[in-house]
Scaffold this active site. Structure first.
Site, mmCIF file in Angstrom:
data_model
loop_
_atom_site.group_PDB
_atom_site.id
_atom_site.type_symbol
_atom_site.label_atom_id
_atom_site.label_comp_id
_atom_site.label_asym_id
_atom_site.label_seq_id
_atom_site.Cartn_x
_atom_site.Cartn_y
_atom_site.Cartn_z
ATOM 1 N N ASP A 187 0.849 -1.194 0.000
ATOM 2 C CA ASP A 187 0.000 0.000 0.000
ATOM 3 C C ASP A 187 0.888 1.248 0.000
ATOM 4 O OD1 ASP A 187 -1.735 2.055 0.590
ATOM 5 O OD2 ASP A 187 -2.627 1.102 2.335
ATOM 6 N N VAL A 188 0.716 2.092 -0.999
ATOM 7 C CA VAL A 188 1.506 3.312 -1.103
ATOM 8 C C VAL A 188 1.314 4.194 0.125
ATOM 9 C CG1 VAL A 188 1.762 5.467 -2.410
ATOM 10 C CG2 VAL A 188 1.555 3.288 -3.624
ATOM 11 N N ASP A 189 0.083 4.341 0.583
ATOM 12 C CA ASP A 189 -0.227 5.205 1.720
ATOM 13 C C ASP A 189 0.479 4.713 2.980
ATOM 14 O OD1 ASP A 189 -1.440 7.473 2.659
ATOM 15 O OD2 ASP A 189 -3.460 6.647 2.743
ATOM 16 N N ASP A 190 0.320 3.425 3.293
ATOM 17 C CA ASP A 190 1.013 2.860 4.449
ATOM 18 C C ASP A 190 2.514 3.073 4.346
ATOM 19 O OD1 ASP A 190 -0.662 0.697 6.331
ATOM 20 O OD2 ASP A 190 -1.630 1.161 4.432
ATOM 21 N N ARG A 205 0.512 12.415 1.002
ATOM 22 C CA ARG A 205 1.425 11.661 1.857
ATOM 23 C C ARG A 205 2.763 11.429 1.147
ATOM 24 N NH1 ARG A 205 -2.886 11.636 4.731
ATOM 25 N NH2 ARG A 205 -3.828 9.779 3.825
#
Length: 652
Positions: free
Chosen positions: A389-392, A463
């Site tokens: 996951d890019v966000d994580d 982010r």
């Protein structure tokens, strides 16, 4: 709970700062007590009634014995979640949703509730007022078809031969999101084999239909009426006529390819894709193919579902997935804000746990679009190596860099390389894939939920931009420049940004303001000033902020919760402080709201759903959001007001 009469007892800088200091200390202590022995944190993740309803119906589909106590407690949970008009909502306090209500009613009837019971009559009437079960969405109609409640013609045609399409095909699975792929592939097998539920109690729900299923003239209604919609409806009819003529050998090969695809991504007891719908479809696929219950693949798929069951006093339900990486990374950020030795020690143990979960040796589905990028991300769940996951990953990198950039240098380098490689052509980032923007696919009859794709969004992109800025990326860097160009374009006319993964404009606006803060943009920057003013205009009379999931419908663009929430108040405060507004009276009022709303356990009670799976379709309540986000806001406020030079330059 909050006591409004005492909310503003002391709004002087000194008084509010003192209250923030005490409140943050209590919250930090509570979070430290929640840390697991191996260093990570995990909180419950709750969705609407559809997941526990589908779980109960899966047990009946398989003909399994259901523990009477668990079934009774889960039925209690479902009954308690109804709206005032008798149906079920998509989020706390939301309006009745037809498809969720059909599943909730069906599950309660399977649990033994009589259709003549008052709550069942009310639910049935609400479903009729909304158009009847025949107007439910595609996934609900598939469930009804598996139970023999509607004919298979009620479901759009999705031939399993899709598995054999060439990669250039406009309908290739690589063109849809990760969650769509993991749900669709086992579902293709089910739709080819058309199995029927064992349904040992013989439960039927004919009473939910306004028009008997055998008399429904047109099942395929799509909320988006456009030229693409009409085209795909005609195409669906043509494929339906052609499907019986497809060669049997091709079908067998396609089914085998689908099974092989699932097997490669089965993901142990963490489940296919790490999400309930994909896991359940995998179990039903194996069952339809005749796998014995003792077969390793069936067993592991079945066990993955049971790991999602929450059974505690007052709530027995099924989580849509598990969120340990996300919860741990955000808790670490909150503890680092407090800047105490105990918090720092706990944060480092959490980061060490995260370090061991970085995906370094699995080339996932994302590589179809980005073959030159090396693996280096983190998944959302305990394990999900095909789908980092890019966000994580961006949030983990920022925590590692903030805590000890030397200790975690190798992890940071690999992760940054992967994130840079995952940038889409328009400069933004999606959550799991790059350039997942085949928007025409949202018009196919199967996609009436409108959540088939994973395009770039402002919150995830912010982010990534914030991460690059925190790491010292220069202004001339093409990746950073592209990300900034994307964020500039995405700002709404009123100054806010849309929030894809959190509710909604408050979340999106906070996300971008923290990135701008990391870049050094000042309060007088026009984009920053407009966003800060938008946040201040949204403040509630009690000092907090709230926004309803209804704001994802354009006609409810300005929807607010009837009351403020701790997590959304924290986002607004963090956004305003990132915009240089720490001394604004609105911030002091928001901080006062949080200090007064804090529970006796040091954390914050919060029933509303402030996160999103799919806008307008599926909403989430992260039980951790009302714990770590308020701590972040209070600790940051205290640090800024006390002139703490160690405060992070990043807006989180």
């Amino acid at each position: 709970m909050m006591h409004p009469q005492t909310l503003h007892r002391s709004t002087s800088d000194a008084g509010v700062t003192h209250a923030a200091r005490l409140s943050a200390a209590e919250a930090a202590e509570a979070l430290l007590a929640r840390q697991k022995p191996d260093g990570h944190w995990i909180f419950e993740l709750e969705a609407d009634c559809t997941i526990p309803a589908e779980y109960l119906l899966l047990r009946h589909y398989l003909g399994e014995d259901v523990d009477p106590g668990v079934e009774a407690r889960m039925a209690d949970y479902l009954r308690a979640g109804r709206t005032a008009d008798g149906g079920w909502p998509l989020f706390h306090g939301g309006a009745m949703d037809l498809s969720a209500s059909v599943k909730g009613y069906f599950a309660l009837k399977a649990c033994g509730d009589s259709p003549d019971a008052p709550h069942m009559r009310e639910a049935c009437a609400a479903i009729h007022r909304a158009g009847g079960a025949e107007r439910a969405n595609v996934f609900t109609r598939i469930l009804l078809a598996l139970f023999g409640q509607v004919p298979w013609k009620a479901v759009p045609t999705m031939p399993v031969e899709i598995m054999t399409l060439p990669k250039w095909s406009p309908f290739h699975l690589d063109r849809v999101s990760y969650w769509s792929r993991t749900v669709i592939v086992p579902l293709l097998v089910l739709m080819a084999l058309k199995p029927q539920a064992r349904n040992p109690r013989g439960i039927a729900v004919a009473e939910l239909f306004r028009t008997p299923p055998d008399r429904v003239a047109d099942w395929h209604h799509h909320p988006e009426q456009a030229a693409w919609t009409r085209f795909f409806k005609l195409l669906d009819a043509a494929v339906r006529r052609a499907e019986p003529l497809l060669p049997a050998d091709n079908r067998r090969r396609a089914i085998a390819k689908a099974v092989g695809w699932v097997e490669e991504r089965l993901n142990g007891e963490d489940g296919l894709g790490g999400i309930y719908p994909a896991m359940a479809n995998a179990v039903m696929m194996y069952d339809a193919l005749g796998y014995a219950r003792e077969h390793p693949s069936f067993l592991i798929a079945r066990r993955s579902i049971e790991k999602l069951v929450v059974d505690r006093p007052g709530a027995t339900y099924v989580q849509p997935c598990l969120s340990p990486v996300w919860d741990t990374a955000l808790t670490v950020h909150a503890l680092l804000e407090t800047n105490t030795p105990a918090a720092r020690d706990a944060a480092l143990r959490g980061l060490d746990w995260l370090k061991d979960r970085q995906i370094l040796d699995v080339v996932g589905d994302w590589a179809v679009k980005r073959p030159k990028a090396k693996p280096g991300g983190w998944a959302f769940q305990y394990e999900n190596p095909h789908y980092p996951d890019v966000d994580d990953t961006a949030v983990v990198v920022m925590a590692m860099h903030r805590a000890d950039p030397i200790r975690y240098a190798g992890s940071i380098e690999r992760a940054v390389h992967w994130i840079r490689g995952m940038q889409s052509d328009n400069g933004g980032w999606g959550a799991f894939d790059a350039d997942n923007t085949a928007h025409y696919l949202n018009y196919i009859p199967f996609a009436d939920h409108g959540a088939l794709l994973d395009p770039p969004t402002a919150d995830v992109s912010a982010r990534c931009v914030g991460m690059l800025a925190q790491l010292g990326t220069g202004a001339g860097d093409p990746v950073l420049t592209g990300g900034l160009r994307y964020l500039t374009k995405e700002q709404e006319p009123d100054g806010s940004w849309f929030g894809r993964w959190g509710t909604n404009y408050i979340y999106g606006t906070w996300s971008v303001l923290m990135a701008y803060n990391a870049l050094g943009r000042r309060a007088d920057d026009p984009a920053v000033a407009r966003a800060a003013q938008w946040l201040k205009n949204r403040q509630n009379a009690d000092g907090g902020w709230g926004e309803s999931g209804a704001s994802y419908w354009r006609e409810h663009r300005d929807a607010r919760c009837a009351f403020s929430t701790a997590s959304q108040t924290a986002w607004a405060l963090l956004g305003l402080m990132a915009a240089g507004q720490v001394d604004d009276p609105a911030v002091a009022r928001g901080v006062a709201y949080l200090t007064e709303a804090q529970g006796k356990d040091g954390l914050w009670p919060e029933d509303p759903y402030t996160a999103v799976g799919f806008p307008r379709v599926f909403y989430l309540r992260y039980h951790g959001y009302a714990s770590f986000f308020p701590l972040m806001a209070l600790a940051r406020y205290r640090a800024l007001k006390e002139g703490n030079a160690g405060v992070s330059p990043w807006g989180l």
